[in-house]
Design an enzyme around this catalytic site. Structure first.
Site, PDB file in Angstrom:
ATOM      1  N   LYS A 132       0.820  -1.211   0.000  1.00 15.05           N
ATOM      2  CA  LYS A 132       0.000   0.000   0.000  1.00 15.05           C
ATOM      3  C   LYS A 132       0.854   1.260   0.000  1.00 15.05           C
ATOM      4  O   LYS A 132       0.599   2.201  -0.758  1.00 15.05           O
ATOM      5  CB  LYS A 132      -0.934   0.022   1.208  1.00 15.05           C
ATOM      6  CG  LYS A 132      -1.990   1.118   1.108  1.00 15.05           C
ATOM      7  CD  LYS A 132      -2.529   1.559   2.435  1.00 15.05           C
ATOM      8  CE  LYS A 132      -1.580   2.550   3.074  1.00 15.05           C
ATOM      9  NZ  LYS A 132      -2.150   3.227   4.252  1.00 15.05           N
ATOM     10  N   ASP A 191      -6.258   1.262   0.784  1.00 17.33           N
ATOM     11  CA  ASP A 191      -6.373   1.702   2.166  1.00 17.33           C
ATOM     12  C   ASP A 191      -7.751   1.325   2.698  1.00 17.33           C
ATOM     13  O   ASP A 191      -8.571   0.702   2.015  1.00 17.33           O
ATOM     14  CB  ASP A 191      -6.156   3.213   2.258  1.00 17.33           C
ATOM     15  CG  ASP A 191      -7.101   3.968   1.343  1.00 17.33           C
ATOM     16  OD1 ASP A 191      -8.330   3.884   1.549  1.00 17.33           O
ATOM     17  OD2 ASP A 191      -6.628   4.626   0.406  1.00 17.33           O
TER      18      ASP A 191
END
Length: 309
Positions: A238, A257
């Site tokens: 991420k 996220d």
């Protein structure tokens, strides 16, 4: 001092400065009135924003202090600036004023959630932050509110970065890799970085010694570029996607996220594949491929700021 103004009707598509720099993409700008990230719903403002930019190939040979504000609306207003250099090339680069926003958003799917997000934050663009500072910012982002992430970056600049004098004021540049690498983990912990302090120090050391640099991802295909960035300590998929999207120009990147996972669960459940790589591929395709990161950023901000799911 140099001053100027960029007419927004010269751009391809609209532009909203506040939404662009206060939407959780960048933690390297500060608001002159001290109100950065004071609200979750930030758009349409006329505040002065400030940053110090390192020398950038083809754009500036020196540290540049940038002060900028938007006057007027997203399509017919102006972007006023003050700097120690000609700021137009830097602002064009950092704020992606060269993007054809209408074409980009028009290339993403005609989707109810995307339409609501685009309508709510007209003119929000992605940013192109300096790669090293962007890397450190998102290493600090794990399990943190945006205001805390921003505060960490400002503290590192204040304590460890160069001081730059401009128009009678002192500004603080984000530390270079060498400046951060020479700090101890305890010194970084004193700035409330917590366990992230060791990640920041070691990743800075990797760049300072030439062991690795985020720019190396530029020569790679997207997924290989993401893997390249995960060499840095504290960088998973991420965080790597955030650096690719908000610094290195990989506009197809979709950081998974919490808010995007919520969007997947509520709107695109068929995109959930049980692991980051496959889910990322599926939502990237659902958001239109090449510019999926634009769609992601609008959805992220829309949901984070309380938009209807």
């Amino acid at each position: 001092m140099e001053r100027g103004a960029i007419p927004l009707d010269d751009l391809a598509g609209e532009f909203d400065l506040q939404a662009t720099v206060e939407s959780g993409q960048s933690y390297l700008w500060d608001r002159a009135d001290g109100g950065m990230y004071e609200t979750m719903v930030a758009h349409g403002g006329d505040h002065w924003y400030e940053t110090v930019v390192p020398p950038m190939d083809g754009l500036s040979d020196e540290q540049a202090v940038l002060r900028v504000r938007q006057v007027g609306d997203a399509d017919t207003g102006t972007l006023e600036w003050e700097s120690n250099v000609d700021a137009v090339p830097l602002l064009t680069h950092l704020l992606r004023l060269d993007d054809d926003l209408d074409t980009i958003l028009g290339s993403t799917p005609d989707d109810p959630l995307l339409r609501r997000a685009y309508d709510e934050y007209r003119g929000m663009r992605l940013v192109r932050d300096p790669p090293f500072a962007c890397l450190i910012s998102f290493i600090c982002s794990a399990q943190m509110r945006v205001s805390r992430i921003h505060g960490m970056q400002m503290a590192m600049a204040r304590e460890f970065g160069d001081r730059v004098e401009f128009d009678g004021e002192t500004y603080h540049a984000f530390p270079t890799p060498a400046q951060l690498a020479e700090r101890t983990e305890d010194e970084l912990r004193e700035l409330k970085l917590g366990y992230r302090a060791g990640y920041v120090q070691r990743s800075a050391e990797m760049v300072a010694t030439g062991e690795a640099h985020p720019d190396e991802a530029l020569s790679l295909d997207y997924e290989d570029a993401r893997d390249s960035l995960t060499r840095f300590v504290g960088v998973g998929d991420k965080v790597a996607d955030c650096v690719l999207l908000f610094s290195l120009g990989f506009l197809e990147a979709v950081p998974l996220d919490t808010w995007i996972q919520t969007a997947i669960a509520d709107h695109y459940p068929d995109c959930e594949r049980g692991n980051y790589r496959e889910t990322s591929r599926a939502i990237r395709e659902r958001f239109g491929g090449d510019y999926a990161g634009y769609a992601q950023t609008y959805v992220f901000y829309y949901l984070r700021a309380g938009g209807e799911v």
